[in-house]
Design a protein around this motif. Structure first.
Motif, short mmCIF file in Angstrom:
data_model
loop_
_atom_site.label_atom_id
_atom_site.label_comp_id
_atom_site.label_asym_id
_atom_site.label_seq_id
_atom_site.Cartn_x
_atom_site.Cartn_y
_atom_site.Cartn_z
N GLY A 44 0.81 -1.21 0.00
CA GLY A 44 0.00 0.00 0.00
C GLY A 44 0.83 1.26 0.00
O GLY A 44 0.38 2.30 -0.42
N SER A 47 1.56 2.64 -3.59
CA SER A 47 0.37 3.23 -4.19
C SER A 47 0.02 4.56 -3.52
O SER A 47 -0.45 5.48 -4.19
N LEU A 48 0.26 4.68 -2.21
CA LEU A 48 -0.03 5.93 -1.53
C LEU A 48 0.89 7.04 -2.03
O LEU A 48 0.45 8.17 -2.28
N GLN A 51 -0.38 8.08 -5.35
CA GLN A 51 -1.59 8.89 -5.24
C GLN A 51 -1.25 10.33 -4.88
O GLN A 51 -1.79 11.28 -5.45
N GLU A 70 -3.77 12.22 4.93
CA GLU A 70 -3.78 11.15 3.94
C GLU A 70 -2.85 10.01 4.36
O GLU A 70 -3.20 8.83 4.25
N ASN A 74 -5.60 7.28 5.32
CA ASN A 74 -6.11 6.79 4.03
C ASN A 74 -6.73 5.41 4.24
O ASN A 74 -6.09 4.52 4.82
N PRO A 75 -7.97 5.18 3.78
CA PRO A 75 -8.66 3.92 4.08
C PRO A 75 -7.90 2.67 3.65
O PRO A 75 -7.97 1.64 4.32
N GLN A 76 -7.18 2.75 2.52
CA GLN A 76 -6.47 1.57 2.02
C GLN A 76 -5.04 1.45 2.54
O GLN A 76 -4.60 0.36 2.90
N ALA A 77 -4.33 2.56 2.61
CA ALA A 77 -2.90 2.49 2.91
C ALA A 77 -2.47 3.37 4.07
O ALA A 77 -1.28 3.51 4.33
N ASN A 82 -4.68 -0.38 9.14
CA ASN A 82 -4.74 -1.82 8.88
C ASN A 82 -3.73 -2.66 9.65
O ASN A 82 -3.49 -3.80 9.28
N SER A 160 -9.93 3.61 12.93
CA SER A 160 -9.25 2.45 12.37
C SER A 160 -10.03 1.17 12.63
O SER A 160 -10.22 0.78 13.79
#
Length: 429
Positions: A44, A47-48, A51, A70, A74-77, A82, A160
């Motif tokens: 991730g 990709s962050l 972005q 961010e 960031n929801p994904q990374a 996570n 989270s």
């Protein structure tokens, strides 16, 4: 399309003035810690970075606050979203993880001040950013023992999904996550072993109205900050831009004109700094909290590292317990900035007309709350092989050269209690 934008952006003309910041890693971290072998970037992260780069190339440099938001959420990374980042195996360790004495004394403090206010029931125990849930667990133990039959519920403010489950596993007997279409102010519910109901909310605004005991431990240091610099008599903002090919991915630049935040920023009376960090989000959330306490009654206790409006450049990153370059590999390290307790206190007093105590140093607070007496109790009942660990943990919390001076405590009470608290002084302050 993205590849073409990146190719064009890599040779664009950089018209912003570059800003140099001190190398915090070189100044503060041991050399052995900095010369680590480069490690694999967590999933991730790449990709962050892409972005962020694409966003900057499309719309221009972003604020440090936007970068922090961010990178951390960031929801994904996002850094916190996570995985478990706390403890000795993570990137940093917090006071509740070091010694149970910390959470127990915070719990005793809450019970003491709650009783002074007449032991109102029912009440809510609210924690902002509960981490692993260790502080909430230790405070719950104290409240369950000394609350004298009062009814209370627990409300955790946590964005989270990973950490909310970890918290529930720490102090709940049962818990479950609600469907996304539930349209309720909470997204997870649980029940402790003693039958106390616990709820998880994404925002402070979603916590029900009512008399509340509110804790915020190392919460405000993770809220986004804007970096401002006085330039020719005007406040300008330090932004983050993509860097030339010969440098790392990102760099700091000074805005060419005033930004919305630098335009509306109003320095407090007596401000002498030419560079500073201003957290609009801290001001907003402290204002909300102050208004709730004044409207519904309650107590707030903020525990964090910070200063009283005198520091200038504290934005930094931590990775594996060492300082890390904040603009390198976004999403793999914790981003933080010291809390401006002068701003916090001013906002609480102005927005909610609250009575504030402190800030005072953590070591002094724990000592006044009889931390040494609790330490001796634990040592008297400890196995010989655990005595050194127990003693060194308490020393880490209280020693001036460790966490004792750096961390501060600030308490908030409804303004109507000011004269009452002068007659019956607040414990620990």
């Amino acid at each position: 399309m993205l590849r073409e934008a990146l190719r064009i952006g890599s040779r664009r003309c950089f018209s912003y003035k570059s800003v140099r910041r001190p190398n915090l890693g070189a100044a503060s971290a041991p050399k052995a810690q900095q010369e680590k072998t480069p490690e694999a970037v967590p999933a991730g992260n790449g990709s962050l970075a892409k972005q962020l780069r694409a966003k900057i190339l499309a719309t221009g440099p972003i604020t440090v606050a936007e970068y922090m938001r961010e990178v951390l959420t960031n929801p994904q990374a996002g850094y916190y979203m996570n995985r478990d980042v706390f403890g000795r195996e993570g990137d940093f360790i917090t006071s509740p993880e070091i010694s149970q004495i910390f959470g127990e004394l915070v719990g005793i403090w809450l019970v003491t001040e709650w009783r002074k206010m007449g032991s109102p029931s029912p009440f809510q125990l609210v924690e902002l950013g509960p981490g692993r849930g260790t502080l909430a667990r230790d405070v719950l133990k104290i409240l369950s023992k000394f609350k004298l039959g009062a009814e209370f519920s627990m409300h955790m403010v946590e964005i989270s999904p990973y950490l909310s489950k970890a918290q529930a596993q720490r102090f709940c007997y049962t818990h479950n996550t609600l469907p996304e279409d539930a349209q309720l102010p909470h997204y997870q519910v649980g029940t402790t072993a003693t039958g106390t109901k616990a709820y998880w909310h994404r925002r402070l605004e979603d916590v029900p109205e009512g008399f509340s005991l509110v804790l915020a431990h190392e919460y405000f240091d993770a809220l986004p900050v804007h970096k401002l610099q006085l330039d020719n008599g005007q406040w300008q903002e330090v932004l983050i831009d993509v860097a030339p090919e010969s440098e790392p991915d990102f760099r700091y630049v000074l805005s060419k004109s005033q930004t919305p935040v630098s335009r509306v920023f109003q320095p407090m009376e007596g401000e002498t700094r030419a560079t500073l960090e201003y957290s609009l989000e801290t001001e907003r959330q402290v204002g909300l909290l102050a208004e709730r306490i004044e409207r519904n009654g309650g107590i707030g206790l903020i525990m964090d590292y910070g200063h009283f409006g005198d520091k200038t450049d504290t934005f930094r990153a931590f990775k594996q317990h060492a300082l890390h370059e904040p603009l390198l590999q976004p999403g793999t390290a914790d981003l933080t900035a010291d809390v401006d307790f002068k701003l916090v206190k001013h906002t609480a007093e102005a927005r909610g007309h609250l009575h504030c105590c402190g800030p005072i140093e953590q070591g002094l607070f724990l000592s006044r709350m009889q931390g040494e007496a609790r330490l001796e109790q634990l040592l008297a009942n400890a196995l010989p092989e655990n005595e050194t660990l127990i003693r060194s943990g308490y020393e880490m919390l209280t020693a001036d050269e460790q966490m004792g001076k750096r961390f501060k405590f600030l308490a908030m009470f409804p303004g109507v209690l000011a004269s009452h608290l002068e007659k019956f002084p607040v414990a620990g302050f």
